[in-house]
Design a protein around this motif. Structure first.
Motif, PDB file in Angstrom:
ATOM      1  N   LEU A  44       5.077   3.684   2.321  1.00  0.00           N
ATOM      2  CA  LEU A  44       4.914   2.426   1.604  1.00  0.00           C
ATOM      3  C   LEU A  44       4.819   1.309   2.635  1.00  0.00           C
ATOM      4  CD1 LEU A  44       5.032   1.284  -1.399  1.00  0.00           C
ATOM      5  CD2 LEU A  44       7.410   0.701  -0.871  1.00  0.00           C
TER       6      LEU A  44
ATOM      7  N   GLU B  33       4.812   4.215  -9.658  1.00  0.00           N
ATOM      8  CA  GLU B  33       4.015   5.365  -9.222  1.00  0.00           C
ATOM      9  C   GLU B  33       4.901   6.410  -8.542  1.00  0.00           C
ATOM     10  OE1 GLU B  33       0.046   6.337  -6.476  1.00  0.00           O
ATOM     11  OE2 GLU B  33       0.550   4.258  -6.992  1.00  0.00           O
ATOM     12  N   LEU B  34       5.847   5.948  -7.732  1.00  0.00           N
ATOM     13  CA  LEU B  34       6.762   6.878  -7.063  1.00  0.00           C
ATOM     14  C   LEU B  34       7.720   7.531  -8.055  1.00  0.00           C
ATOM     15  CD1 LEU B  34       7.585   4.803  -3.851  1.00  0.00           C
ATOM     16  CD2 LEU B  34       6.352   6.976  -3.922  1.00  0.00           C
TER      17      LEU B  34
ATOM     18  N   GLN C  64       2.814  -5.861  -7.053  1.00  0.00           N
ATOM     19  CA  GLN C  64       2.320  -4.576  -6.556  1.00  0.00           C
ATOM     20  C   GLN C  64       3.470  -3.653  -6.159  1.00  0.00           C
ATOM     21  OE1 GLN C  64      -0.512  -5.269  -3.414  1.00  0.00           O
ATOM     22  NE2 GLN C  64      -2.084  -6.024  -4.810  1.00  0.00           N
TER      23      GLN C  64
ATOM     24  N   ASP D  66       0.827  -1.201   0.000  1.00  0.00           N
ATOM     25  CA  ASP D  66       0.000   0.000   0.000  1.00  0.00           C
ATOM     26  C   ASP D  66       0.864   1.255   0.000  1.00  0.00           C
ATOM     27  OD1 ASP D  66      -2.168  -1.808   0.329  1.00  0.00           O
ATOM     28  OD2 ASP D  66      -1.879  -1.773   2.505  1.00  0.00           O
ATOM     29  N   LEU D  67       0.423   2.250  -0.756  1.00  0.00           N
ATOM     30  CA  LEU D  67       1.163   3.506  -0.838  1.00  0.00           C
ATOM     31  C   LEU D  67       0.251   4.679  -0.496  1.00  0.00           C
ATOM     32  CD1 LEU D  67       3.659   5.204  -1.579  1.00  0.00           C
ATOM     33  CD2 LEU D  67       2.875   5.153  -3.963  1.00  0.00           C
ATOM     34  N   GLN D  68       0.690   5.456   0.460  1.00  0.00           N
ATOM     35  CA  GLN D  68      -0.017   6.676   0.848  1.00  0.00           C
ATOM     36  C   GLN D  68       0.878   7.865   0.516  1.00  0.00           C
ATOM     37  OE1 GLN D  68      -0.967   6.839   5.037  1.00  0.00           O
ATOM     38  NE2 GLN D  68      -1.285   9.060   5.011  1.00  0.00           N
ATOM     39  N   LYS D  69       0.419   8.735  -0.373  1.00  0.00           N
ATOM     40  CA  LYS D  69       1.194   9.911  -0.764  1.00  0.00           C
ATOM     41  C   LYS D  69       0.577  11.146  -0.105  1.00  0.00           C
ATOM     42  CE  LYS D  69       0.775   9.209  -5.201  1.00  0.00           C
ATOM     43  NZ  LYS D  69       0.915   9.330  -6.670  1.00  0.00           N
TER      44      LYS D  69
ATOM     45  N   GLU E  87       4.548  -1.898  -9.178  1.00  0.00           N
ATOM     46  CA  GLU E  87       3.560  -0.873  -9.531  1.00  0.00           C
ATOM     47  C   GLU E  87       3.731   0.376  -8.671  1.00  0.00           C
ATOM     48  OE1 GLU E  87      -0.188  -2.781  -8.997  1.00  0.00           O
ATOM     49  OE2 GLU E  87       0.051  -4.125 -10.721  1.00  0.00           O
ATOM     50  N   LYS E  88       3.980   0.185  -7.388  1.00  0.00           N
ATOM     51  CA  LYS E  88       4.148   1.335  -6.481  1.00  0.00           C
ATOM     52  C   LYS E  88       5.453   2.079  -6.767  1.00  0.00           C
ATOM     53  CE  LYS E  88       0.336   0.184  -4.498  1.00  0.00           C
ATOM     54  NZ  LYS E  88      -0.923   0.847  -4.946  1.00  0.00           N
TER      55      LYS E  88
END
Length: 306
Positions: A66, A91-92, A84, A55-58, A87-88
């Protein structure tokens, strides 16, 4: 303005080797079909092993969290979690406002490495090599992110989990946590790039002690040999994350373009030869010299001198 235009023009005239290697720092893979690596085939195999999530919280302040989330198995990486994670990371790579990222595990532990169900099913040398290349790609891309990264090690970081911590710029531990490279006990060696990165962090002699099992890294020993940067006061999950946020803030103050250029210059200094690293430093300077942060700082300093 004229100086900025001249510096920007240098970005298009760099020698081919430096530009090619720089591309690898912003999202290309280490391996391709010429190395016998077929990414889509590996992804299909990994997809067969579900469980957990990454899971990623920005956050608006440019800080990402992360989280490795598979608590029933001590946050071990399932095949789907490996997918995943890539994928993260992508995204980063595309988060232009990002400045820092904290990697942690759910439920007060970091990660126990690979899910043994996947390990058993992918038992051939060919499968092992394919997963090795996939995770080396992913963690190398993570290491090269233009973000300052911190591994928050609560509980245990074992095997592949220990390797992940070495892909971060810094490691924070709690008094009860430990980092253990258990690969030898499993009859293998680190395969996600952990051995090479560990040598860079603590040197070859200490790395040999750690990887051979002669040196177990509780927080005190990890701090002593230099793999841990600090031991946090609290062991509470929420409080630890708060402490880690505060600790990281000292390194990510300022605008994203400056922090990101700084991290890129460190990455190039680590991975390129001196001449290429100096060229990279010059090119990166062209992206910030005369920019808003630079002009504001110069004006502010000028006022101090009056």
């Amino acid at each position: 303005k004229e100086l900025r235009q001249k510096m920007a023009s240098l970005l298009t005239t760099s020698p081919v080797p430096i530009r090619t290697k720089f591309l690898h720092q912003i999202g290309l893979s280490l391996y391709n079909t010429s190395h016998g690596f077929h990414e889509e085939e590996v992804k299909k195999k990994l997809q067969q092993f579900p469980g957990g999530s990454v899971d990623l919280q920005k956050e608006e302040n440019g800080l990402g969290i992360l989280t490795l989330n598979n608590p029933s198995k001590m946050n071990a990486f399932s095949g789907v979690m490996m997918l995943q994670l890539l994928e993260k990371v992508i995204e980063l790579e595309n988060w232009t406002e990002g400045k820092g990222v904290i990697v942690c595990g759910a439920k007060n532990t970091f990660s126990s490495g690979s899910d043994l169900n996947a390990v058993k099913a992918l038992g051939t040398p060919e499968d092992g090599m394919a997963v090795c290349m996939f995770m080396q790609n992913t963690l190398t891309r993570f290491m090269r992110l233009p973000l300052i990264s911190v591994a928050l090690v609560q509980g245990r970081a074992l095997g592949g989990g220990a390797e992940f911590t070495t892909a971060c710029d810094f490691r924070l531990m709690t008094t009860e946590s430990e980092i253990r490279f258990v690969h030898r006990e499993m009859g293998i060696i680190p395969s996600w790039g952990g051995a090479a990165r560990l040598v860079e962090i603590i040197g070859s002699r200490q790395a040999l002690k750690v990887l051979s099992g002669a040196l177990r890294l509780d927080s005190e020993k990890a701090l002593h040999i230099g793999i841990a940067d600090e031991v946090l006061q609290s062991s509470d999950e929420t409080e630890c994350l708060r402490e880690a946020r505060e600790w990281l803030q000292q390194f990510i103050k300022g605008p994203p373009e400056v922090i990101r250029a700084l991290k890129k210059s460190i990455s190039s200094g680590r991975e390129l030869c001196l001449e290429e690293a100096l060229q990279m430093e010059r090119d990166l300077l062209g992206t910030v010299w005369g920019g808003p942060a630079n002009l504001e700082a110069v004006a502010r300093r000028g006022k101090f001198k009056k």
